[in-house]
Design an enzyme around this catalytic site. Sequence first.
Site, PDB file in Angstrom:
ATOM      1  N   CYS C 101       0.880  -1.164   0.000  1.00 13.25           N
ATOM      2  CA  CYS C 101       0.000   0.000   0.000  1.00 13.25           C
ATOM      3  C   CYS C 101       0.922   1.219   0.000  1.00 13.25           C
ATOM      4  O   CYS C 101       1.551   1.512   1.021  1.00 13.25           O
ATOM      5  CB  CYS C 101      -0.917   0.011   1.217  1.00 13.25           C
ATOM      6  SG  CYS C 101      -1.855   1.553   1.361  1.00 13.25           S
ATOM      7  N   CYS C 104      -0.770   4.432   2.235  1.00 12.23           N
ATOM      8  CA  CYS C 104      -0.816   4.353   3.701  1.00 12.23           C
ATOM      9  C   CYS C 104      -0.281   2.971   4.078  1.00 12.23           C
ATOM     10  O   CYS C 104       0.886   2.704   3.828  1.00 12.23           O
ATOM     11  CB  CYS C 104      -2.209   4.656   4.242  1.00 12.23           C
ATOM     12  SG  CYS C 104      -3.603   3.936   3.373  1.00 12.23           S
ATOM     13  N   SER C 105      -1.112   2.107   4.649  1.00 13.50           N
ATOM     14  CA  SER C 105      -0.640   0.756   4.976  1.00 13.50           C
ATOM     15  C   SER C 105      -1.803  -0.222   4.983  1.00 13.50           C
ATOM     16  O   SER C 105      -1.914  -1.052   5.880  1.00 13.50           O
ATOM     17  CB  SER C 105       0.053   0.736   6.342  1.00 13.50           C
ATOM     18  OG  SER C 105       1.134   1.625   6.354  1.00 13.50           O
ATOM     19  N   CYS C 106      -2.696  -0.134   3.981  1.00 13.15           N
ATOM     20  CA  CYS C 106      -3.854  -1.036   3.913  1.00 13.15           C
ATOM     21  C   CYS C 106      -3.374  -2.483   3.944  1.00 13.15           C
ATOM     22  O   CYS C 106      -2.494  -2.855   3.173  1.00 13.15           O
ATOM     23  CB  CYS C 106      -4.648  -0.799   2.634  1.00 13.15           C
ATOM     24  SG  CYS C 106      -5.301   0.871   2.520  1.00 13.15           S
TER      25      CYS C 106
END
Lengths: 95, 109, 203
Positions: C101, C104-106
């Site tokens: 991702c 962000c950090s999905c």
Amino acid sequence: MTLADGIPVRVKDEWPEAVGPVHCRTPHYIRGKHGMVVRHLGDFPDPGDIAFEREPVMRSLYHVAFPFRELWPEGSDDELVVEVYDHWLEPEHRA
Amino acid sequence: MAEATLEEERPRAHHDLGGVPRFLCEEIDIEPHELTDFDRQVDALRQLLSAKELMTVDELRRGIEEIPEEDYLRLSYYQKWIRSITATLIRRGVLTAEDVAARIDGASR
Amino acid sequence: MTLAKVLEADSAKLFAAVSGILAERGLVSPQEIVERMASTDRASPALGAAMVARAWTDPGYAARLLKDGTAAAEEAGIMMLGMPPLGVLENTPDTHNVVVCTLCSCYPRAVLGYPPFWFKSTAYRARTARDPRGVLADWGTTIPADVRIRVVDSTADYRWMVLPMRPAGTEGWSAERLAGIVRASDMIGVTVPPAQDASASPS
């Protein structure tokens, strides 16, 4: 707008973050690039609206594939697949 | 690589990290890092605020993206979260900056 | 104190202040936070690993998993209500998938738990989109040159997990035993489950 699987598309070369505060889910490196629709993933409320507490517009979400050669000057035979909302996509008619 | 140079002249947002040249030589720390109690508390609080419709995940992300670049790159993942949660709750009027400031002052007295 | 100053306060103090006010106003209680921490801790890569192992041993389940990851997760007993839809990417002899991702950090938390430290790092987020083979090399993973790598940048509403290929040497293994060799990194695609020694007996 419904885009069929396999059709060529171009991602708009737009930079809303340069204009004012936005929450944008289209990564910079695919803007203005040519890809291919893999499939329609469903319809979702626009996170750009939700992030600013606006009534969200429903957007069609597509998985779009891009060859590395299209994205990066050094290229390769690998590919990159990204979720892109329909208002960023322009169908293309390739000769 | 003329194109690579051109790319960095575009107005990329600082959280939009895919393929950005300045990070391409940075090593990935693949070791496991245990979450702290603070990390897990912030994570839980964020979930509860969403469940109670006091903020959305998209507002969380917007708040993280609004953190200035220097802090964005310096702060830990959940440090960014608590900053965004606070900013969002203040923007929504759930809390005021004065409430939070008074509480911090009170606790440190 | 201005808004900017408040936000620059020490993170632990900020959490204590915000959660304290929310508790005082009856919006979020400390007990709720403790309970939510406990329920969140229960999601772990073992959930995803059980789905992978079942797909390896049950072709019908594999087909359902690839068609609709959310329904297949529910079928495996995982609560998906209120969770983002789950998509499953199949590794084949021609294609190896890896998930990142970049914005962000999905992360597919419903089936893998908390995202690992490396997944959230700027280096992983920047490099995977551009140099996936270099990133995989950090884990000692080599994908043959004639196998295409497909990087999936998780930018929007879906969460993605990889269905790895079943490693050699696992013929006749039970789903339970297979699940024991599947790691989070295999289901993100930075590693592949290693071939097993077929002569070894189950431990």
